[in-house]
Design an enzyme around this catalytic site. Sequence first.
Site, PDB file in Angstrom:
ATOM      1  N   PRO A 274       0.821  -1.205   0.000  1.00 54.94           N
ATOM      2  CA  PRO A 274       0.000   0.000   0.000  1.00 54.94           C
ATOM      3  C   PRO A 274       0.860   1.263   0.000  1.00 54.94           C
ATOM      4  CG  PRO A 274       0.126  -0.868   2.223  1.00 54.94           C
ATOM      5  CD  PRO A 274       0.880  -1.836   1.345  1.00 54.94           C
ATOM      6  N   GLY A 275       0.462   2.239  -0.752  1.00 52.78           N
ATOM      7  CA  GLY A 275       1.163   3.524  -0.755  1.00 52.78           C
ATOM      8  C   GLY A 275       0.194   4.614  -0.355  1.00 52.78           C
ATOM      9  N   CYS A 344       5.933  27.886 -16.595  1.00 52.55           N
ATOM     10  CA  CYS A 344       5.598  28.278 -17.957  1.00 52.55           C
ATOM     11  C   CYS A 344       5.046  27.104 -18.755  1.00 52.55           C
ATOM     12  CB  CYS A 344       6.820  28.871 -18.640  1.00 52.55           C
ATOM     13  SG  CYS A 344       7.453  30.258 -17.712  1.00 52.55           S
ATOM     14  N   GLU A 345       3.859  26.659 -18.399  1.00 54.02           N
ATOM     15  CA  GLU A 345       3.134  25.575 -19.081  1.00 54.02           C
ATOM     16  C   GLU A 345       1.648  25.852 -18.883  1.00 54.02           C
ATOM     17  OE1 GLU A 345       4.271  22.791 -20.625  1.00 54.02           O
ATOM     18  OE2 GLU A 345       6.399  22.944 -20.089  1.00 54.02           O
TER      19      GLU A 345
HETATM   20  C1  LIG Z   1       2.576   2.108  -7.350  1.00 57.26           C
HETATM   21  C2  LIG Z   1       2.595   0.719  -6.882  1.00 57.26           C
HETATM   22  C3  LIG Z   1       2.107   0.405  -5.619  1.00 57.26           C
HETATM   23  C4  LIG Z   1       1.426   1.409  -4.712  1.00 57.26           C
HETATM   24  O1  LIG Z   1       0.221   1.863  -5.233  1.00 57.26           O
HETATM   25  P1  LIG Z   1      -0.766   2.728  -4.313  1.00 57.26           P
HETATM   26  O2  LIG Z   1      -1.904   3.018  -5.210  1.00 57.26           O
HETATM   27  O3  LIG Z   1      -0.041   3.940  -3.880  1.00 57.26           O
HETATM   28  O4  LIG Z   1      -1.163   1.854  -3.163  1.00 57.26           O
HETATM   29  C5  LIG Z   1       2.253  -0.889  -5.177  1.00 57.26           C
HETATM   30  N1  LIG Z   1       2.840  -1.833  -5.951  1.00 57.26           N
HETATM   31  C6  LIG Z   1       3.317  -1.574  -7.178  1.00 57.26           C
HETATM   32  C7  LIG Z   1       3.965  -2.650  -7.959  1.00 57.26           C
HETATM   33  C8  LIG Z   1       3.202  -0.297  -7.686  1.00 57.26           C
HETATM   34  O5  LIG Z   1       3.655  -0.033  -8.915  1.00 57.26           O
END
Ligand SMILES: *Cc1c(COP(=O)(O)O)cnc(C)c1O
Length: 424
Positions: A274-275, A344-345
């Site tokens: 998870p990110g 500048c975009e």
């Molecule tokens: C980007 C990514 C994540 C994290 O994704 P989230 O949407 O931030 O949870 C996990 N595993 C892989 C392989 C990714 O490319």
Amino acid sequence: MGQFEYKNGVLHAEGVSVSQLAEEMSTPLYIYSHEALVSHFRAFDEAFSGVPHLICFAMKSNSNLAILRLFSELGGGLDIVSGGELFRGVEAGVPAERVVFAGVGKSDDEIAYALEQGVLMFNVESEDELRNIDRVAGRVGKPASIAVRVNPDVDPKTHPYISTGLKKSKFGIDIARAREQYRTAAELPNIRAIGLHCHIGSQITETGPFAEAAGKVADCVRVLREDSHDIRYVNVGGGLGITYHDEAPPTPAEYAGAILPQFKDLGCTLVFEPGRVISGNAGIMVTRVLYGKENEEKRFVIIDAGMNDLIRPALYQAYQGVLPVEEAVQSRPRRKVDLVGPVCESGDYLAQDRELPELQRNDLLAIMSSGAYGFTMASNYNSRPRPPEILVHGSEYHVIRERESYGDLIRGESIPAFITGESG
Ligand SMILES: *Cc1c(COP(=O)(O)O)cnc(C)c1O
């Protein structure tokens, strides 16, 4: 975002006034809440407390050393996608045996570095890569543990740029070809195939795609075990979405409820990546209004943060909430405006056609939900130093990354004598 609330008319991060931080640190700046980071991590961890699991925080969403170390202290590991991310993890003190290494294009140097550090496993994205990891592992003299990233052909129903589990995607290997990939892996002398990996996309706001992918992955593990591959880890990736606007994503507990039944008889350790669900709503970016400007079609509010500081709106047409730091501003008449930066975009905006209270020079704005893919995607485009990052803890705060200086912008550059005409 309970950790970012108005107190006495001013937006606070936990017990710290955002306006005071902006005064002291100048703008733009990123502010994270320690309490939010911890509670999001724990909610995820507790959802899976009944099964062996490892939470490998997807550090591409937020890679500050302090934050990596925080999750490591809570028992987590890392999902990395480059040698540079591994270096950050090592510097933060995260044990390498809690690190999984993903990405379609790992170089030989990155593979060797990861082997030397002793990462838990590589998520392998192609047969070419599998054979190359075997070759590098032979040279380094350390066997490589791997999981093949399978592509279950599930539609995550999210933005096409962050959908990764469809057949047309560059990521992973068609799940129908998993058996032959593991047969190949078994024949390679320096490869230990100990896991299976899958990640179908990002900002997924329903359980259906996760459950569907989990079912396919679990079936695949059973088949591989019949073929006598010793699969001990199932890595289901990340991708659980968050509320930016009016989305109602599943909670970690609901997510667990949707996928755990598929895995309960397998006896594997579950790995998660998870990110966003952990870091996204644990951070804000604060910016100051510079100017207003109007033409026949539109009214613009020009702020001191641009797409180089926070690129999600420009890159994915992403919506991020905007809150005035002074609560009183909320009662001004509302107008539809574009919130644009100094870069500048034409694509340099943080909000488009947004109803906001009338904004004046020096008003402070908080761009909400900026803790994931915010600072990590920041660049020096237009030679703009990147903003500082501040971690708040109760009524304390710590600068976990300083604002870049002009000197930082030119570090490593030099002008050769054949241009200056000087003799060396
Ligand atoms: C980007 C990514 C994540 C994290 O994704 P989230 O949407 O931030 O949870 C996990 N595993 C892989 C392989 C990714 O490319």
